[in-house]
Motif scaffolding. Structure first.
Motif, PDB file in Angstrom:
ATOM      1  N   ASN A  50       0.827  -1.221   0.000  1.00 43.99           N
ATOM      2  CA  ASN A  50       0.000   0.000   0.000  1.00 43.99           C
ATOM      3  C   ASN A  50       0.857   1.264   0.000  1.00 43.99           C
ATOM      4  O   ASN A  50       0.473   2.289   0.549  1.00 43.99           O
ATOM      5  CB  ASN A  50      -1.036  -0.010   1.122  1.00 43.99           C
ATOM      6  N   ARG A  77      -3.529   3.570  -1.592  1.00 43.77           N
ATOM      7  CA  ARG A  77      -3.729   3.477  -0.126  1.00 43.77           C
ATOM      8  C   ARG A  77      -5.198   3.329   0.224  1.00 43.77           C
ATOM      9  O   ARG A  77      -5.529   2.767   1.260  1.00 43.77           O
ATOM     10  CB  ARG A  77      -3.115   4.694   0.574  1.00 43.77           C
ATOM     11  N   ARG A  78      -6.091   3.853  -0.615  1.00 45.94           N
ATOM     12  CA  ARG A  78      -7.522   3.655  -0.349  1.00 45.94           C
ATOM     13  C   ARG A  78      -7.908   2.196  -0.643  1.00 45.94           C
ATOM     14  O   ARG A  78      -8.647   1.583   0.094  1.00 45.94           O
ATOM     15  CB  ARG A  78      -8.379   4.588  -1.206  1.00 45.94           C
ATOM     16  N   GLY A  81      -6.096  -1.344   2.418  1.00 48.03           N
ATOM     17  CA  GLY A  81      -6.104  -0.871   3.802  1.00 48.03           C
ATOM     18  C   GLY A  81      -5.117  -1.676   4.638  1.00 48.03           C
ATOM     19  O   GLY A  81      -4.841  -2.837   4.348  1.00 48.03           O
ATOM     20  N   VAL A  83      -4.258  -2.691   8.649  1.00 46.15           N
ATOM     21  CA  VAL A  83      -4.521  -2.660  10.089  1.00 46.15           C
ATOM     22  C   VAL A  83      -3.193  -2.978  10.774  1.00 46.15           C
ATOM     23  O   VAL A  83      -2.689  -4.096  10.691  1.00 46.15           O
ATOM     24  CB  VAL A  83      -5.611  -3.683  10.487  1.00 46.15           C
ATOM     25  N   GLN A  90      -2.697   4.117  14.834  1.00 42.89           N
ATOM     26  CA  GLN A  90      -3.646   4.355  13.765  1.00 42.89           C
ATOM     27  C   GLN A  90      -4.783   5.277  14.185  1.00 42.89           C
ATOM     28  O   GLN A  90      -5.566   5.711  13.362  1.00 42.89           O
ATOM     29  CB  GLN A  90      -4.213   2.993  13.343  1.00 42.89           C
ATOM     30  N   GLY A 103     -10.807   8.968   7.413  1.00 41.05           N
ATOM     31  CA  GLY A 103     -10.417   8.531   6.056  1.00 41.05           C
ATOM     32  C   GLY A 103     -11.413   8.986   5.001  1.00 41.05           C
ATOM     33  O   GLY A 103     -11.036   9.679   4.038  1.00 41.05           O
ATOM     34  N   SER A 121     -19.773   0.840   9.168  1.00 41.19           N
ATOM     35  CA  SER A 121     -18.516   0.245   9.653  1.00 41.19           C
ATOM     36  C   SER A 121     -18.610  -0.053  11.144  1.00 41.19           C
ATOM     37  O   SER A 121     -18.128  -1.097  11.604  1.00 41.19           O
ATOM     38  CB  SER A 121     -17.336   1.178   9.395  1.00 41.19           C
ATOM     39  N   SER A 147      -9.820   0.504  14.512  1.00 41.14           N
ATOM     40  CA  SER A 147      -8.969   0.680  13.325  1.00 41.14           C
ATOM     41  C   SER A 147      -9.494  -0.132  12.143  1.00 41.14           C
ATOM     42  O   SER A 147      -9.420   0.311  10.997  1.00 41.14           O
ATOM     43  CB  SER A 147      -7.484   0.439  13.599  1.00 41.14           C
ATOM     44  N   ILE A 151     -10.741   1.427   8.418  1.00 40.41           N
ATOM     45  CA  ILE A 151     -10.321   0.899   7.105  1.00 40.41           C
ATOM     46  C   ILE A 151     -11.562   0.545   6.269  1.00 40.41           C
ATOM     47  O   ILE A 151     -11.640   0.874   5.084  1.00 40.41           O
ATOM     48  CB  ILE A 151      -9.436  -0.357   7.276  1.00 40.41           C
ATOM     49  N   PRO A 156     -12.170  -0.502   0.880  1.00 42.53           N
ATOM     50  CA  PRO A 156     -10.997  -1.002   0.158  1.00 42.53           C
ATOM     51  C   PRO A 156     -11.306  -2.319  -0.558  1.00 42.53           C
ATOM     52  O   PRO A 156     -12.317  -2.970  -0.263  1.00 42.53           O
ATOM     53  CB  PRO A 156      -9.988  -1.253   1.287  1.00 42.53           C
ATOM     54  N   ILE A 159      -7.462  -5.835   2.414  1.00 41.07           N
ATOM     55  CA  ILE A 159      -7.069  -5.361   3.756  1.00 41.07           C
ATOM     56  C   ILE A 159      -5.934  -6.237   4.285  1.00 41.07           C
ATOM     57  O   ILE A 159      -6.014  -7.469   4.272  1.00 41.07           O
ATOM     58  CB  ILE A 159      -8.240  -5.371   4.765  1.00 41.07           C
TER      59      ILE A 159
END
Ligand SMILES: Nc1ncnc2c1ncn2[C@@H]1O[C@H](COP(=O)(O)OP(=O)(O)OP(=O)(O)O)[C@@H](O)[C@H]1O
Ligand SMILES: [Mg+2]
Length: 278
Positions: A50, A77-78, A81, A83, A90, A103, A121, A147, A151, A156, A159
């Motif tokens: 990433n 980077r999007r 993700g 963790v 983070q 984000g 989320s 976190s 993400i 994304p 991950i």
């Protein structure tokens, strides 16, 4: 697809390479485990996926975007993700929901879309009741869930989980593992680094690293079937596989392609039943 082609990397220009001609691909929706001894380069490798690190030699691309191309870094980077092992690294918001909104806020999405992503989320990681809490007051396991939610809010395609269960108790660990499986079922590719082999018995593919190289790769059955090679690298194998392997070493006629305690129980029970019957 993420493509890693002939990647070599050194932190210190004159030193030994930490990654040495790594080649691998990760398809959409895959679940990949990465294992290897401390210091073998796992974290360094995934940071290339990433665009946190760039290859000195070779090439990394994400859905066709070269991570060395500055104009693609934000989108890379999007889509990928990460963790981190330590969730404190983070967390940026004053409250849990602000943290998760950070984000999507950077993506300059409209407010209702951000709100919806934050709510979704939070629900997916089971933290709805903690939305207004200050992140620093949460437990380690809860911080890790925050976190993950942050993400997920970026929607994304991939991950990376770098040792996601370290420092967690068994129920915290189970919670994270079932969230990882759930996320994968919904089509997000997972790259899961761990030292605990029982965590990745349901991965589609496992990559074993040593000293900056990929030493072998295969399905969990193929990789954990190489018991001697895993032990030579000072790596564990799943508890159930180890039990079956030890029984076999003692002359028992037992299947050794066993990965879970449930499978081991069934195999041992059937052996006992046939002994009783004879
Ligand atoms: N920022 C850095 N600067 C210099 N050397 C580093 C840096 N980060 C890692 N290294 C070195 O690179 C090597 C690989 O480290 P890396 O963190 O990728 O290993 P790892 O496989 O993730 O290990 P672990 O299982 O302990 O997390 C190690 O020798 C480490 O000391
Ligand atoms: Mg690491």
């Amino acid at each position: 697809m993420i493509k890693v082609e002939n990647v070599t990397f050194r932190y210190d220009r004159s030193g030994e390479p930490v990654l040495n001609r790594i080649n691998m691909t990760i398809d959409e929706g895959e679940y990949i485990g990465i294992v290897g001894p401390n210091g073998c380069g796992k974290t360094t490798l995934v940071q290339h996926l990433n665009a946190l690190l760039y290859p000195a030699d070779g090439r990394v691309s994400v859905d066709g975007m070269n991570t060395n191309d500055e104009s693609c870094v934000e989108e890379v980077r999007r889509r990928v993700g990460m963790v981190f092992q330590n969730p404190d690294n983070q967390i940026v918001g004053m409250t849990v929901e602000e943290d998760i909104a950070f984000g999507p806020g950077n993506l300059e999405l409209p407010s209702p879309e951000i709100r919806q992503r934050v709510d979704e989320s939070l629900a997916r990681v089971g933290l709805k009741n903690h939305a207004k809490r200050q992140p620093h007051t949460l437990s380690g396991g809860e911080k890790r869930l925050v976190s993950i939610a942050g993400i997920l809010a970026m929607k994304p395609g991939y991950i990376i989980f770098d040792e996601p269960t370290s420092y967690l108790d068994p129920s915290g660990r189970d919670r994270i593992l079932s969230i990882i499986k759930e996320i994968n079922k919904q089509g997000i590719a997972i790259i899961h680094i761990t030292h605990n082999m029982d965590e990745i018995v349901s991965a589609g593919r496992i990559i074993v690293m040593n000293e900056g190289r990929i030493v072998f790769t295969g399905s969990p059955k193929e990789v954990f079937g190489k018991v001697e090679q895993m032990k030579a690298l000072k790596l564990d194998i799943p508890v159930a596989t180890d039990l079956a392997w030890r029984l076999k070493q003692r002359g028992e006629d037992i299947r050794t392609d066993i990965l879970t305690i449930d499978e081991a129980c069934l195999e041992i029970l059937s052996r006992l039943q046939s002994l009783h019957a004879s």
